[in-house]
Design an enzyme around this catalytic site. Structure first.
Site, PDB file in Angstrom:
ATOM      1  N   ASP A  88      -2.207  27.582  35.994  1.00  0.00           N
ATOM      2  CA  ASP A  88      -1.697  28.595  35.390  1.00  0.00           C
ATOM      3  C   ASP A  88      -1.428  29.669  36.139  1.00  0.00           C
ATOM      4  O   ASP A  88      -1.887  30.093  37.156  1.00  0.00           O
ATOM      5  CB  ASP A  88      -2.596  28.865  34.194  1.00  0.00           C
ATOM      6  CG  ASP A  88      -4.008  29.242  34.749  1.00  0.00           C
ATOM      7  OD1 ASP A  88      -4.449  29.124  35.816  1.00  0.00           O
ATOM      8  OD2 ASP A  88      -4.673  30.216  34.055  1.00  0.00           O
ATOM      9  N   GLU A 153      -7.455  29.354  34.831  1.00  0.00           N
ATOM     10  CA  GLU A 153      -7.991  30.085  35.840  1.00  0.00           C
ATOM     11  C   GLU A 153      -7.854  31.847  35.413  1.00  0.00           C
ATOM     12  O   GLU A 153      -8.766  32.643  35.559  1.00  0.00           O
ATOM     13  CB  GLU A 153      -7.716  29.995  37.231  1.00  0.00           C
ATOM     14  CG  GLU A 153      -8.667  30.457  38.478  1.00  0.00           C
ATOM     15  CD  GLU A 153      -8.307  31.961  38.624  1.00  0.00           C
ATOM     16  OE1 GLU A 153      -9.226  32.776  39.118  1.00  0.00           O
ATOM     17  OE2 GLU A 153      -7.057  32.491  38.338  1.00  0.00           O
ATOM     18  N   THR A 315       6.006  63.444  15.299  1.00  0.00           N
ATOM     19  CA  THR A 315       4.670  64.404  15.343  1.00  0.00           C
ATOM     20  C   THR A 315       3.626  63.640  14.327  1.00  0.00           C
ATOM     21  O   THR A 315       3.948  63.301  13.083  1.00  0.00           O
ATOM     22  CB  THR A 315       5.039  65.693  14.623  1.00  0.00           C
ATOM     23  OG1 THR A 315       5.554  65.664  13.554  1.00  0.00           O
ATOM     24  CG2 THR A 315       5.677  66.666  15.631  1.00  0.00           C
ATOM     25  N   SER A 399     -11.317  37.708  41.919  1.00  0.00           N
ATOM     26  CA  SER A 399     -12.362  36.778  41.114  1.00  0.00           C
ATOM     27  C   SER A 399     -11.646  35.441  41.057  1.00  0.00           C
ATOM     28  O   SER A 399     -10.671  35.161  40.654  1.00  0.00           O
ATOM     29  CB  SER A 399     -12.780  37.354  40.011  1.00  0.00           C
ATOM     30  OG  SER A 399     -13.120  38.682  39.981  1.00  0.00           O
TER      31      SER A 399
HETATM   32  N1  BES Z   1      -6.329  34.148  43.123  1.00  0.00           N
HETATM   33  C1  BES Z   1      -6.721  34.966  42.343  1.00  0.00           C
HETATM   34  C2  BES Z   1      -8.160  35.655  42.879  1.00  0.00           C
HETATM   35  C3  BES Z   1      -7.988  36.581  43.953  1.00  0.00           C
HETATM   36  C4  BES Z   1      -7.247  37.568  43.933  1.00  0.00           C
HETATM   37  C5  BES Z   1      -8.650  35.998  45.273  1.00  0.00           C
HETATM   38  C6  BES Z   1      -7.040  38.354  45.016  1.00  0.00           C
HETATM   39  C7  BES Z   1      -8.527  37.076  46.162  1.00  0.00           C
HETATM   40  C8  BES Z   1      -7.808  37.990  46.301  1.00  0.00           C
HETATM   41  C9  BES Z   1      -7.039  34.293  40.868  1.00  0.00           C
HETATM   42  O1  BES Z   1      -5.912  33.636  40.460  1.00  0.00           O
HETATM   43  C10 BES Z   1      -7.194  35.593  39.921  1.00  0.00           C
HETATM   44  O2  BES Z   1      -6.308  36.424  39.627  1.00  0.00           O
HETATM   45  N2  BES Z   1      -8.478  35.711  39.155  1.00  0.00           N
HETATM   46  C11 BES Z   1      -8.480  36.687  38.140  1.00  0.00           C
HETATM   47  C12 BES Z   1      -9.617  36.277  37.252  1.00  0.00           C
HETATM   48  C13 BES Z   1      -9.562  36.943  36.168  1.00  0.00           C
HETATM   49  C14 BES Z   1      -8.753  36.727  35.265  1.00  0.00           C
HETATM   50  C15 BES Z   1     -11.081  36.231  35.385  1.00  0.00           C
HETATM   51  C16 BES Z   1      -8.737  37.937  38.633  1.00  0.00           C
HETATM   52  O3  BES Z   1      -9.065  38.207  39.755  1.00  0.00           O
HETATM   53  O4  BES Z   1      -8.079  38.897  38.147  1.00  0.00           O
HETATM   54 MN    MN Z   2      -5.372  32.299  41.858  1.00  0.00          MN
HETATM   55 MN    MN Z   3      -4.497  35.290  39.660  1.00  0.00          MN
END
Ligand code: BES
Ligand code: MN
Ligand code: MN
Length: 456
Positions: A88, A153, A315, A399
């Site tokens: 995704d 994810e 306004t 994350s």
């Molecule tokens: N791949 C990223 C996580 C990431 C970002 C790891 C930058 C290391 C460096 C992952 O797809 C992501 O974007 N996760 C989200 C999780 C959230 C939506 C719960 C994030 O970190 O915003």
């Molecule tokens: Mn990712």
């Molecule tokens: Mn991501």
């Protein structure tokens, strides 16, 4: 050149076409009208896995988006690798800022531009190329392999957690491998041993029953937009510390050794700041940029809206205002505990004359694993066969919610986070890209990783 490297080299074009094909599918998990596209993407990846010679390929429906599962278990006596990734992608808006359409992958200057190019379809497809190289050159894989590619994810992996618990036996493994993180530079490989957790929610402020004439009623009622600004402003102080009482209570203090480690990390702060496009670095007092972005918690507005934002003047006193707020969490903060503290503090900051609600609060815990785990040696050896600089251990600010779930469902299993993203990849932003040097270097690295894990 070894047969793996040669195979990957000879099939560069085909691997690029493979990636382009999956990037054309707009699998945006957050948007309900993309639901059919997300499902189509799962089926597309399942077909690709079947062509790789995986012995079992299945698309598991969930209450949300499907999970793609595949396995090949023909390496008797060798370890079993559980490979995780996600198909995704994040929403593409604002569309007008894309130089080429997000779902028409375009090659420019050795970089492939498309939503999902690096996060995470490109990194998943490095592994598929690596698997193909082993299958085609040796007729087998050096390890047993179980593949889980999920579709939620980017919206918190809620249903994946249920899937993992329901199919725990099927998912038995010796090591977890994930490519969904970054490198420290185009020739500086990295292994990630920590990720931040997240707590995400929405502050909603309701005032008058409808928009009011700002002259006729102005001065008599609390304006929800003003009220929301007061609340947001109250969440942090002038030192960029979060004001929620108890927010830092569970935060692990960085030891002198931790801080020395950060200071010695080959982090290109100048390049990172230049890439951000912001005029100067601003963050929590007393910490460096690298510490602030990886080992310290944050609180940020991700979007806010209220009143009239069209052209010209209108306004009006808006009847409603809202903000999406995220907090990035570090060990040992607990998102459930902080959710209650956040809500109470927002209510406490609310001025009289409006109704304030905190909606949709949910999160995932921070992830931290042993940077000295012996399994990581295999990853270091694999990376050393491709890149000129040895891999460094890093903490990342983003994350991956499932990583802490794995710590509960697969207690004690080592996790190898080996990713190939770069700071300028425009992840989650317009013009996301994946550098071909990362794509091809990454596929060779993970192909060797499977070999090295077989020896570990
Ligand atoms: N791949 C990223 C996580 C990431 C970002 C790891 C930058 C290391 C460096 C992952 O797809 C992501 O974007 N996760 C989200 C999780 C959230 C939506 C719960 C994030 O970190 O915003
Ligand atoms: Mn990712
Ligand atoms: Mn991501």
């Amino acid at each position: 050149m070894d047969p793996i490297a040669q195979y990957l080299e000879e099939h560069r074009e085909a691997f690029l076409d493979d990636l382009k094909a999956v990037l054309k599918i707009p699998s945006v998990s957050a948007q309900p009208d993309r639901r059919a596209d997300v499902a189509r993407c799962a089926e597309h990846i399942a077909e690709r896995l079947k062509r790789l010679g995986m012995t079992r390929v299945e698309v598991f429906p969930t209450a949300g988006h499907p999970v793609v599962y595949a396995e090949w278990l023909g390496a008797k006596g060798a370890p079993t690798v559980l490979l995780y990734g996600h198909y995704d992608v994040q929403p593409v808006e604002p569309l007008e800022l894309w130089h080429t359409p997000p779902f028409e992958p375009t090659l420019r200057d050795g970089k492939l531009y498309a939503r999902g190019a690096v996060d995470d379809k490109g990194q998943v497809y490095m592994h598929l190329a690596a698997i193909e190289a082993h299958m085609k050159t040796a007729g087998k894989l050096p390890v047993n392999l179980k593949v889980v590619i999920e579709g939620e994810e980017e919206v918190g992996s809620l249903n994946l957690e249920i899937f993992l618990r329901e199919h725990r036996k099927m998912l038995d493994a010796d090591v977890i491998v994930v490519s969904d993180t970054g490198m420290l530079g185009p020739d500086q490989p990295a292994l990630t041993y920590a990720l931040r957790g997240i707590l995400y929610g929405q502050i909603e402020v309701v005032g008058p029953s409808r928009d009011l004439h700002s002259g006729h009623f102005g001065g008599a009622v609390m304006n929800p937009a003003n009220a929301l600004c007061a609340i947001v402003a109250g969440l942090k102080d002038a030192d960029q510390r979060i004001t929620i009482p108890g927010f830092y209570d569970q935060v692990r203090t960085l030891t002198p050794a931790d801080r020395q480690g950060f200071a010695e990390t080959p982090f290109d702060e100048k390049g990172f700041m230049a890439e951000s496009g912001a005029p100067v670095a601003v963050g929590e007092k007393g910490y460096t940029t690298l510490e602030r972005t990886t080992a310290r918690p944050t609180l940020d507005v991700n979007g806010m809206w209220s009143g009239y934002i069209g052209e010209g003047e209108k306004t009006v006193l808006p009847s409603f205002a809202a903000a999406k707020v995220s907090m990035r969490l570090v060990p040992d903060q607990d998102p459930n505990q902080l959710a209650a503290l956040f809500e109470a503090h927002v209510k406490q900051l609310a001025p009289p004359g409006v109704h304030v609600k905190v909606a949709g609060l949910r999160g995932s815990a921070p992830f931290l694993t042993d940077p000295d785990h012996p399994m990581l040696e295999a990853a270091r050896r694999a990376l050393a066969r491709v890149w000129s600089k040895p891999a460094v251990m890093v903490r990342e600010g983003g994350s991956i919610p499932v990583m802490t779930t794995f710590q509960q469902t697969h207690v004690g299993l080592p996790s190898i986070l080996v990713g190939f993203g770069l700071d300028d990849d425009q992840v989650h932003a317009p013009n996301e890209k994946f550098s071909l040097s990362s794509y091809y270097g990454g596929m060779r690295s993970v192909a060797y990783l499977y070999e090295e894990l077989a020896k570990a």
